[in-house]
Design a protein around this motif. Structure first.
Motif, PDB file in Angstrom:
ATOM      1  N   TYR A   1       0.839  -1.209   0.000  1.00 39.48           N
ATOM      2  CA  TYR A   1       0.000   0.000   0.000  1.00 39.48           C
ATOM      3  C   TYR A   1       0.873   1.259   0.000  1.00 39.48           C
ATOM      4  N   LEU A   2       1.914   1.268   0.837  1.00 39.99           N
ATOM      5  CA  LEU A   2       2.805   2.435   0.916  1.00 39.99           C
ATOM      6  C   LEU A   2       3.524   2.675  -0.413  1.00 39.99           C
ATOM      7  N   ILE A   3       3.968   1.587  -1.055  1.00 39.78           N
ATOM      8  CA  ILE A   3       4.628   1.710  -2.359  1.00 39.78           C
ATOM      9  C   ILE A   3       3.677   2.311  -3.378  1.00 39.78           C
ATOM     10  N   SER A   4       2.429   1.845  -3.377  1.00 34.04           N
ATOM     11  CA  SER A   4       1.441   2.347  -4.350  1.00 34.04           C
ATOM     12  C   SER A   4       1.044   3.795  -4.082  1.00 34.04           C
ATOM     13  N   ARG A   5       1.382   4.308  -2.898  1.00 28.47           N
ATOM     14  CA  ARG A   5       1.113   5.724  -2.574  1.00 28.47           C
ATOM     15  C   ARG A   5       2.376   6.575  -2.690  1.00 28.47           C
ATOM     16  N   GLY A   6       3.477   5.964  -3.135  1.00 27.08           N
ATOM     17  CA  GLY A   6       4.707   6.710  -3.391  1.00 27.08           C
ATOM     18  C   GLY A   6       5.622   6.879  -2.193  1.00 27.08           C
ATOM     19  N   PHE A   7       5.387   6.137  -1.120  1.00 28.33           N
ATOM     20  CA  PHE A   7       6.213   6.259   0.084  1.00 28.33           C
ATOM     21  C   PHE A   7       7.384   5.283   0.029  1.00 28.33           C
ATOM     22  N   ASN A   8       8.577   5.775   0.333  1.00 26.08           N
ATOM     23  CA  ASN A   8       9.769   4.935   0.288  1.00 26.08           C
ATOM     24  C   ASN A   8       9.806   3.922   1.424  1.00 26.08           C
ATOM     25  N   SER A   9       9.032   4.166   2.478  1.00 26.84           N
ATOM     26  CA  SER A   9       9.000   3.221   3.600  1.00 26.84           C
ATOM     27  C   SER A   9       8.515   1.844   3.149  1.00 26.84           C
ATOM     28  N   GLY A  10       7.684   1.806   2.106  1.00 27.23           N
ATOM     29  CA  GLY A  10       7.248   0.524   1.555  1.00 27.23           C
ATOM     30  C   GLY A  10       8.417  -0.270   1.003  1.00 27.23           C
ATOM     31  N   LEU A  11       9.333   0.424   0.306  1.00 25.14           N
ATOM     32  CA  LEU A  11      10.531  -0.239  -0.222  1.00 25.14           C
ATOM     33  C   LEU A  11      11.451  -0.684   0.911  1.00 25.14           C
ATOM     34  N   THR A  12      11.479   0.101   1.985  1.00 20.53           N
ATOM     35  CA  THR A  12      12.294  -0.270   3.148  1.00 20.53           C
ATOM     36  C   THR A  12      11.818  -1.608   3.726  1.00 20.53           C
ATOM     37  N   ILE A  13      10.493  -1.748   3.854  1.00 19.72           N
ATOM     38  CA  ILE A  13       9.935  -3.002   4.375  1.00 19.72           C
ATOM     39  C   ILE A  13      10.234  -4.149   3.417  1.00 19.72           C
ATOM     40  N   TYR A  14      10.056  -3.916   2.114  1.00 14.44           N
ATOM     41  CA  TYR A  14      10.364  -4.949   1.119  1.00 14.44           C
ATOM     42  C   TYR A  14      11.832  -5.378   1.208  1.00 14.44           C
ATOM     43  N   SER A  15      12.711  -4.400   1.407  1.00 17.67           N
ATOM     44  CA  SER A  15      14.141  -4.696   1.509  1.00 17.67           C
ATOM     45  C   SER A  15      14.426  -5.573   2.726  1.00 17.67           C
ATOM     46  N   LEU A  16      13.828  -5.226   3.861  1.00 14.21           N
ATOM     47  CA  LEU A  16      14.026  -6.008   5.089  1.00 14.21           C
ATOM     48  C   LEU A  16      13.468  -7.418   4.941  1.00 14.21           C
ATOM     49  N   VAL A  17      12.287  -7.517   4.335  1.00 13.42           N
ATOM     50  CA  VAL A  17      11.660  -8.830   4.133  1.00 13.42           C
ATOM     51  C   VAL A  17      12.514  -9.688   3.207  1.00 13.42           C
ATOM     52  N   TYR A  18      12.946  -9.104   2.086  1.00 10.79           N
ATOM     53  CA  TYR A  18      13.750  -9.864   1.125  1.00 10.79           C
ATOM     54  C   TYR A  18      15.040 -10.368   1.777  1.00 10.79           C
ATOM     55  N   ASN A  19      15.783  -9.471   2.411  1.00  8.78           N
ATOM     56  CA  ASN A  19      17.063  -9.856   3.021  1.00  8.78           C
ATOM     57  C   ASN A  19      16.867 -10.894   4.121  1.00  8.78           C
ATOM     58  N   GLY A  20      15.820 -10.712   4.935  1.00 11.39           N
ATOM     59  CA  GLY A  20      15.539 -11.666   6.002  1.00 11.39           C
ATOM     60  C   GLY A  20      15.200 -13.040   5.458  1.00 11.39           C
ATOM     61  N   LEU A  21      14.360 -13.093   4.426  1.00  7.47           N
ATOM     62  CA  LEU A  21      13.972 -14.377   3.836  1.00  7.47           C
ATOM     63  C   LEU A  21      15.147 -15.043   3.119  1.00  7.47           C
ATOM     64  N   PHE A  22      15.974 -14.231   2.461  1.00  9.77           N
ATOM     65  CA  PHE A  22      17.133 -14.795   1.752  1.00  9.77           C
ATOM     66  C   PHE A  22      18.100 -15.444   2.739  1.00  9.77           C
ATOM     67  N   VAL A  23      18.425 -14.729   3.820  1.00  7.58           N
ATOM     68  CA  VAL A  23      19.356 -15.258   4.830  1.00  7.58           C
ATOM     69  C   VAL A  23      18.752 -16.490   5.509  1.00  7.58           C
ATOM     70  N   ALA A  24      17.455 -16.412   5.863  1.00  4.59           N
ATOM     71  CA  ALA A  24      16.797 -17.545   6.523  1.00  4.59           C
ATOM     72  C   ALA A  24      16.793 -18.784   5.622  1.00  4.59           C
ATOM     73  N   THR A  25      16.532 -18.574   4.336  1.00  2.65           N
ATOM     74  CA  THR A  25      16.497 -19.694   3.392  1.00  2.65           C
ATOM     75  C   THR A  25      17.871 -20.352   3.265  1.00  2.65           C
TER      76      THR A  25
END
Length: 198
Positions: free
Chosen positions: A110-134
């Motif tokens: 939702y934040l990404i679709s409204r132009g907020f960079n915080s959405g990308l921040t969450i995506y970055s944290l999720v991606y890195n966390g899932l990659f390391v966990a995997t």
């Protein structure tokens, strides 16, 4: 920084840094923001939503789906290696983190679709966390010769690498930039109107 760029991809990282700079400009709400917009652009985005071209958000939806699948495979594998739990405890250990994960990712989308960079921040944290966990779980199940879970973790790794490809792809980047531009022009338009009225 180089490690982060390597993990998440150079194009996504550049998009994130651009968003960080944009947020700083927006926070100041001064004439510098007006330099990132034009009156013609503001008029264009001032049209009713139905008159604006529809943006392709499929890449965003695919990333969200792959995040959820990767998370579920990781969580199921983790629950397998944990000591035996009672059925209610096992259900709670799966569903409670899953609900939190889904809500946080929907919020990020939702934040990404409204132009907020915080959405990308969450995506970055999720991606890195899932990659390391995997990677960690793949090593763990490989060392224990658990063939079934090795296959699950290889599927999980394929999902998260597909996410990396999507968030560095043109469709995702164009969508994010479109939403970001829409937000900038909206704020710039309100600043111009305020300056005219004073």
């Amino acid at each position: 920084m180089k490690l982060l760029t390597f993990l998440i991809g150079p194009r996504f990282f550049e998009l994130f840094l651009h968003g960080k700079e944009t947020e700083q400009v927006i926070a100041r709400k001064d004439d510098q923001l007006l330099q990132h917009s034009t009156i013609e652009l503001e008029r264009y985005f001032d049209k009713p939503p139905q008159q604006l071209p529809r943006q392709n958000a499929f890449s965003l939806a695919w990333v969200l789906l792959l995040f959820i699948l990767t998370f579920a495979l990781n969580l199921l594998t983790l629950l397998h290696v944990l000591p035996s739990l009672s059925p209610p405890a096992r259900a709670a250990a799966f569903f409670l983190p899953s609900i939190v994960f889904i809500i946080s990712n929907l919020t990020a989308s939702y934040l990404i679709s409204r132009g907020f960079n915080s959405g990308l921040t969450i995506y970055s944290l999720v991606y890195n966390g899932l990659f390391v966990a995997t990677i960690l779980q793949l090593i763990n199940v490989a060392l224990s010769w658990d063939t079934r879970h090795v296959i699950l973790m290889l599927i999980s790794l394929a999902f998260i690498l597909s996410c990396r490809s999507l968030i560095n792809g043109g469709s995702f980047i164009v969508f994010v930039l479109y939403c970001r531009t829409q937000r900038i022009t909206s704020i710039a338009r309100s600043l111009r109107l305020k300056s005219r009225n004073t």
